[in-house]
Design a protein around this motif. Structure first.
Motif, mmCIF file in Angstrom:
data_model
loop_
_atom_site.group_PDB
_atom_site.id
_atom_site.type_symbol
_atom_site.label_atom_id
_atom_site.label_comp_id
_atom_site.label_asym_id
_atom_site.label_seq_id
_atom_site.Cartn_x
_atom_site.Cartn_y
_atom_site.Cartn_z
ATOM 1 N N ALA A 104 1.806 0.350 3.803
ATOM 2 C CA ALA A 104 1.745 -0.785 2.871
ATOM 3 C C ALA A 104 1.730 -0.330 1.418
ATOM 4 O O ALA A 104 1.979 -1.136 0.518
ATOM 5 C CB ALA A 104 0.509 -1.637 3.159
ATOM 6 N N TYR A 105 1.439 0.948 1.193
ATOM 7 C CA TYR A 105 1.343 1.450 -0.177
ATOM 8 C C TYR A 105 2.639 2.086 -0.682
ATOM 9 O O TYR A 105 2.671 2.642 -1.780
ATOM 10 C CB TYR A 105 0.201 2.467 -0.281
ATOM 11 C CG TYR A 105 -1.147 1.879 0.084
ATOM 12 C CD1 TYR A 105 -1.706 0.858 -0.666
ATOM 13 C CD2 TYR A 105 -1.847 2.335 1.202
ATOM 14 C CE1 TYR A 105 -2.936 0.305 -0.323
ATOM 15 C CE2 TYR A 105 -3.069 1.799 1.548
ATOM 16 C CZ TYR A 105 -3.615 0.775 0.782
ATOM 17 O OH TYR A 105 -4.827 0.236 1.130
ATOM 18 N N ALA A 106 3.705 2.004 0.108
ATOM 19 C CA ALA A 106 4.982 2.566 -0.316
ATOM 20 C C ALA A 106 5.489 1.845 -1.560
ATOM 21 O O ALA A 106 5.494 0.610 -1.622
ATOM 22 C CB ALA A 106 6.007 2.455 0.813
ATOM 23 N N ASN A 107 5.877 2.625 -2.560
ATOM 24 C CA ASN A 107 6.416 2.101 -3.827
ATOM 25 C C ASN A 107 5.448 1.130 -4.507
ATOM 26 O O ASN A 107 5.867 0.196 -5.194
ATOM 27 C CB ASN A 107 7.763 1.404 -3.588
ATOM 28 C CG ASN A 107 8.795 2.329 -2.994
ATOM 29 O OD1 ASN A 107 8.941 3.469 -3.441
ATOM 30 N ND2 ASN A 107 9.496 1.859 -1.971
ATOM 31 N N ASN A 108 4.157 1.340 -4.312
ATOM 32 C CA ASN A 108 3.130 0.475 -4.903
ATOM 33 C C ASN A 108 2.517 1.204 -6.097
ATOM 34 O O ASN A 108 1.842 2.223 -5.930
ATOM 35 C CB ASN A 108 2.057 0.145 -3.862
ATOM 36 C CG ASN A 108 1.128 -0.970 -4.314
ATOM 37 O OD1 ASN A 108 0.839 -1.100 -5.496
ATOM 38 N ND2 ASN A 108 0.651 -1.764 -3.369
ATOM 39 N N ALA A 109 2.737 0.678 -7.297
ATOM 40 C CA ALA A 109 2.283 1.358 -8.513
ATOM 41 C C ALA A 109 0.789 1.175 -8.770
ATOM 42 O O ALA A 109 0.208 1.891 -9.580
ATOM 43 C CB ALA A 109 3.068 0.846 -9.721
ATOM 44 N N GLU A 110 0.168 0.205 -8.087
ATOM 45 C CA GLU A 110 -1.263 -0.043 -8.309
ATOM 46 C C GLU A 110 -1.946 -0.316 -6.974
ATOM 47 O O GLU A 110 -2.411 -1.433 -6.722
ATOM 48 C CB GLU A 110 -1.458 -1.218 -9.271
ATOM 49 C CG GLU A 110 -0.553 -2.421 -9.021
ATOM 50 C CD GLU A 110 -1.245 -3.739 -9.277
ATOM 51 O OE1 GLU A 110 -2.349 -3.735 -9.825
ATOM 52 O OE2 GLU A 110 -0.683 -4.766 -8.882
ATOM 53 N N PRO A 111 -2.023 0.671 -6.094
ATOM 54 C CA PRO A 111 -2.552 0.432 -4.740
ATOM 55 C C PRO A 111 -4.002 -0.043 -4.709
ATOM 56 O O PRO A 111 -4.353 -0.861 -3.854
ATOM 57 C CB PRO A 111 -2.411 1.806 -4.060
ATOM 58 C CG PRO A 111 -2.292 2.793 -5.174
ATOM 59 C CD PRO A 111 -1.600 2.076 -6.286
ATOM 60 N N VAL A 112 -4.856 0.444 -5.616
ATOM 61 C CA VAL A 112 -6.263 0.037 -5.608
ATOM 62 C C VAL A 112 -6.405 -1.449 -5.921
ATOM 63 O O VAL A 112 -7.083 -2.201 -5.199
ATOM 64 C CB VAL A 112 -7.081 0.892 -6.609
ATOM 65 C CG1 VAL A 112 -8.453 0.272 -6.857
ATOM 66 C CG2 VAL A 112 -7.242 2.317 -6.090
ATOM 67 N N GLY A 113 -5.782 -1.910 -7.005
ATOM 68 C CA GLY A 113 -5.838 -3.329 -7.358
ATOM 69 C C GLY A 113 -5.208 -4.203 -6.296
ATOM 70 O O GLY A 113 -5.745 -5.269 -5.944
ATOM 71 N N TRP A 114 -4.081 -3.760 -5.749
ATOM 72 C CA TRP A 114 -3.376 -4.527 -4.709
ATOM 73 C C TRP A 114 -4.248 -4.684 -3.473
ATOM 74 O O TRP A 114 -4.369 -5.775 -2.909
ATOM 75 C CB TRP A 114 -2.075 -3.813 -4.356
ATOM 76 C CG TRP A 114 -1.289 -4.477 -3.263
ATOM 77 C CD1 TRP A 114 -0.394 -5.499 -3.389
ATOM 78 C CD2 TRP A 114 -1.368 -4.172 -1.864
ATOM 79 N NE1 TRP A 114 0.113 -5.846 -2.162
ATOM 80 C CE2 TRP A 114 -0.474 -5.053 -1.204
ATOM 81 C CE3 TRP A 114 -2.093 -3.265 -1.113
ATOM 82 C CZ2 TRP A 114 -0.297 -5.024 0.173
ATOM 83 C CZ3 TRP A 114 -1.919 -3.235 0.263
ATOM 84 C CH2 TRP A 114 -1.026 -4.101 0.905
ATOM 85 N N ALA A 115 -4.883 -3.571 -3.040
ATOM 86 C CA ALA A 115 -5.708 -3.611 -1.832
ATOM 87 C C ALA A 115 -6.899 -4.547 -2.005
ATOM 88 O O ALA A 115 -7.261 -5.287 -1.075
ATOM 89 C CB ALA A 115 -6.185 -2.202 -1.482
ATOM 90 N N LEU A 116 -7.508 -4.536 -3.180
ATOM 91 C CA LEU A 116 -8.638 -5.438 -3.423
ATOM 92 C C LEU A 116 -8.197 -6.901 -3.405
ATOM 93 O O LEU A 116 -8.871 -7.758 -2.828
ATOM 94 C CB LEU A 116 -9.294 -5.091 -4.764
ATOM 95 C CG LEU A 116 -10.145 -3.820 -4.802
ATOM 96 C CD1 LEU A 116 -10.557 -3.497 -6.236
ATOM 97 C CD2 LEU A 116 -11.389 -3.962 -3.918
ATOM 98 N N ARG A 117 -7.066 -7.197 -4.054
ATOM 99 C CA ARG A 117 -6.580 -8.585 -4.087
ATOM 100 C C ARG A 117 -6.202 -9.070 -2.683
ATOM 101 O O ARG A 117 -6.529 -10.193 -2.295
ATOM 102 C CB ARG A 117 -5.390 -8.716 -5.035
ATOM 103 C CG ARG A 117 -5.765 -8.625 -6.513
ATOM 104 C CD ARG A 117 -4.617 -9.078 -7.403
ATOM 105 N NE ARG A 117 -3.443 -8.219 -7.234
ATOM 106 C CZ ARG A 117 -3.223 -7.100 -7.925
ATOM 107 N NH1 ARG A 117 -4.103 -6.706 -8.837
ATOM 108 N NH2 ARG A 117 -2.141 -6.380 -7.723
ATOM 109 N N LYS A 118 -5.504 -8.236 -1.916
ATOM 110 C CA LYS A 118 -5.060 -8.622 -0.571
ATOM 111 C C LYS A 118 -6.238 -8.821 0.377
ATOM 112 O O LYS A 118 -6.128 -9.565 1.359
ATOM 113 C CB LYS A 118 -4.108 -7.569 -0.003
ATOM 114 C CG LYS A 118 -2.745 -7.549 -0.645
ATOM 115 C CD LYS A 118 -1.903 -8.765 -0.267
ATOM 116 C CE LYS A 118 -1.403 -8.682 1.149
ATOM 117 N NZ LYS A 118 -0.496 -9.797 1.488
ATOM 118 N N SER A 119 -7.357 -8.174 0.096
ATOM 119 C CA SER A 119 -8.525 -8.320 0.967
ATOM 120 C C SER A 119 -9.480 -9.398 0.462
ATOM 121 O O SER A 119 -10.611 -9.509 0.943
ATOM 122 C CB SER A 119 -9.258 -6.978 1.098
ATOM 123 O OG SER A 119 -9.659 -6.493 -0.176
#
Length: 475
Positions: A292-307
């Protein structure tokens, strides 16, 4: 003098001690811990764990971080002994000048110069991108001409990068005490942001995302993925994160009681950084499948928002943007001291080695500021990012082997340091092999750019440095 004798002539450590005596010794252990953690725990902790997991290692990205930390730790032992015995401005450049000779010192220093020039631009542009992403939900957007480097997506100049580099330069021009106070506050905020992510993210971990922990090896789009090959590929990509402890050593001439301060600052900051990096990596790949983190420039912020933690994501990213100033402070402070050291010894124009009325090397600071602004705001530089690691790894190899030349002189013309690298003579060679292995894992372009930079450096040394060196007067 012939080329060989010029290249191998060594500086007297007492001369460096005298030259650097005008720099104010005001930095304590807490300042060096903040400087090290602030530089090491930078933009990369919020991006690299996800990127490396998706591209190379899967859930085993934590092992890549640990392996890189082992190599960095071995070299840090050598750095701690060198900095304790020879607390001079310029770190590896000055040390190698003393133990191997001027030519080798120049090569090590020239390699580090690439790190600092590019790292200042890299962090400045990274801060700019994250700041623009943070204010975009508020309806604030920059015109492309002011948002991107020259020639990139309609860009002319990255104005945010220019402003933040100039702000940090102004702060550093006021003195290291002022910069250290700001650094200490920002580092505490940044560490709290990382801990907040770890605590909140841990509540959203799904154990199945760790299985298999080391995926089967395969080659995907030319990249090594899975198996020990993927972990090794991740090490070379991650090592960029750990190079910040060199910024501590570069400022050792401004340390109080450097015999104790330097080892504690170098090794302590690395231990703190390793714990934070591994924890973030484990939480991140536990929250969502690594793909899910492929080509993701902000994985930490994305993971928090998605959860379901959008507010926490905003808080963490906001503090992260502010915290990027700490990396910029560390890189510009260390880079200016390296440039000062070149000028101090006459290998670059001597005005770079001059101090102002407050005993600050602000000419050198101005130089690294201008270069950082030009690279970071006018030219695309992403393809040079691995050159930061390449240049630093070359210096790391020199410092590791330099212990063999340093140890016989300790207690004679060089003070006997309070900290010594353990398991001598085995560990220095192991550290050298570790740095060489990481360097070997860099991509081909990085090695080519390093070679070009090395050739340019030799030309500069032969045409200017060797002719204007203050050692000519001594000879």
């Amino acid at each position: 003098m012939g080329f060989k004798s010029t290249f191998l002539r060594k500086e007297d450590p007492a001369v460096y001690q005298d030259k650097d005596s005008h720099l104010a010794r005001v930095l304590e252990v807490k300042d060096f811990l903040a400087l090290g953690v602030g530089t090491i725990v930078s933009t990369s902790i919020f991006t690299l764990p996800g990127v490396v997991a998706a591209q190379h290692a899967g859930p085993a990205v934590a092992l890549s971080f640990l392996a890189a930390a082992v190599v960095a730790g071995l070299v840090a032992f050598a750095y701690a002994e060198m900095a304790s015995a020879m607390p001079f401005a310029g770190s590896a450049y000055s040390w190698i000048n003393v133990v191997f000779g001027e030519g080798f010192g120049w090569i090590a220093g020239w390699a580090l110069l690439a790190e600092y020039f590019i790292a200042v631009a890299f962090v400045g542009s990274g801060l700019s991108a994250n700041f623009r992403g943070l204010i975009q939900p508020l309806g604030i957007t920059y015109p492309k001409a002011l948002a991107n480097p020259f020639g990139t997506d309609g860009g002319i100049i990255d104005i945010t990068s220019v402003v933040v580099v100039l702000l940090v330069a102004f702060l550093l021009s006021r003195g290291v005490s002022t910069a250290a106070r700001v650094q200490n506050i920002l580092v505490v905020l940044k560490v709290l942001a990382v801990l907040l992510f770890i605590v909140v993210g841990a509540t959203a971990i799904h154990a199945q995302n760790y299985v298999p922990f080391i995926p089967a090896h395969k080659v995907v789009n030319g990249n090594q993925f899975g198996g020990w090959q993927g972990i090794y590929a991740g090490v070379s990509m991650i090592f960029l994160s750990y190079i910040g402890f060199d910024s501590i050593a570069a400022n050792s001439a401004e340390a109080k009681n450097p015999q104790k301060t330097m080892p504690r600052g170098i090794l302590g900051s690395l231990v703190i950084a390793v714990v934070l990096f591994v924890a973030v990596a484990l939480v991140l790949v536990g929250m969502f499948h690594y793909s899910a983190y492929a080509n993701n420039a902000e994985p930490v912020g994305w993971a928090l928002r998605k959860s379901g933690h959008a507010v926490i994501a905003t808080v963490v990213q906001a503090i992260a943007v502010v915290g990027m100033f700490t990396a910029l402070i560390g890189m510009m402070l260390a880079g200016s001291r390296l440039v000062y050291s070149f000028g101090r010894d006459g290998l670059l124009p001597k005005w770079l080695g001059q101090l102002n009325k407050d005993n600050l090397p602000n000419h050198a600071l101005t130089t690294i500021t201008v270069v950082g602004v030009v690279i970071g705001s006018l030219f695309p530089f992403a393809f040079l990012s691995q050159l930061i690691s390449a240049g630093t790894l070359i210096a790391f190899m020199f410092v590791s082997l330099g212990i063999y030349r340093l140890r016989p002189r300790e207690g004679k013309d060089i003070p006997d340091p309070s900290f010594k690298m353990p398991w001598y003579p085995v560990l220095p060679f192991v550290a050298f092999l570790g740095a060489l292995a990481v360097f070997w894992g860099l991509d081909k372009d990085a090695k080519i750019y390093a070679l070009v930079w090395f050739v340019v450096g030799i030309i500069v040394y032969l045409l200017y440095g060797a002719r204007h060196s203050y050692l000519n007067n001594k000879d």
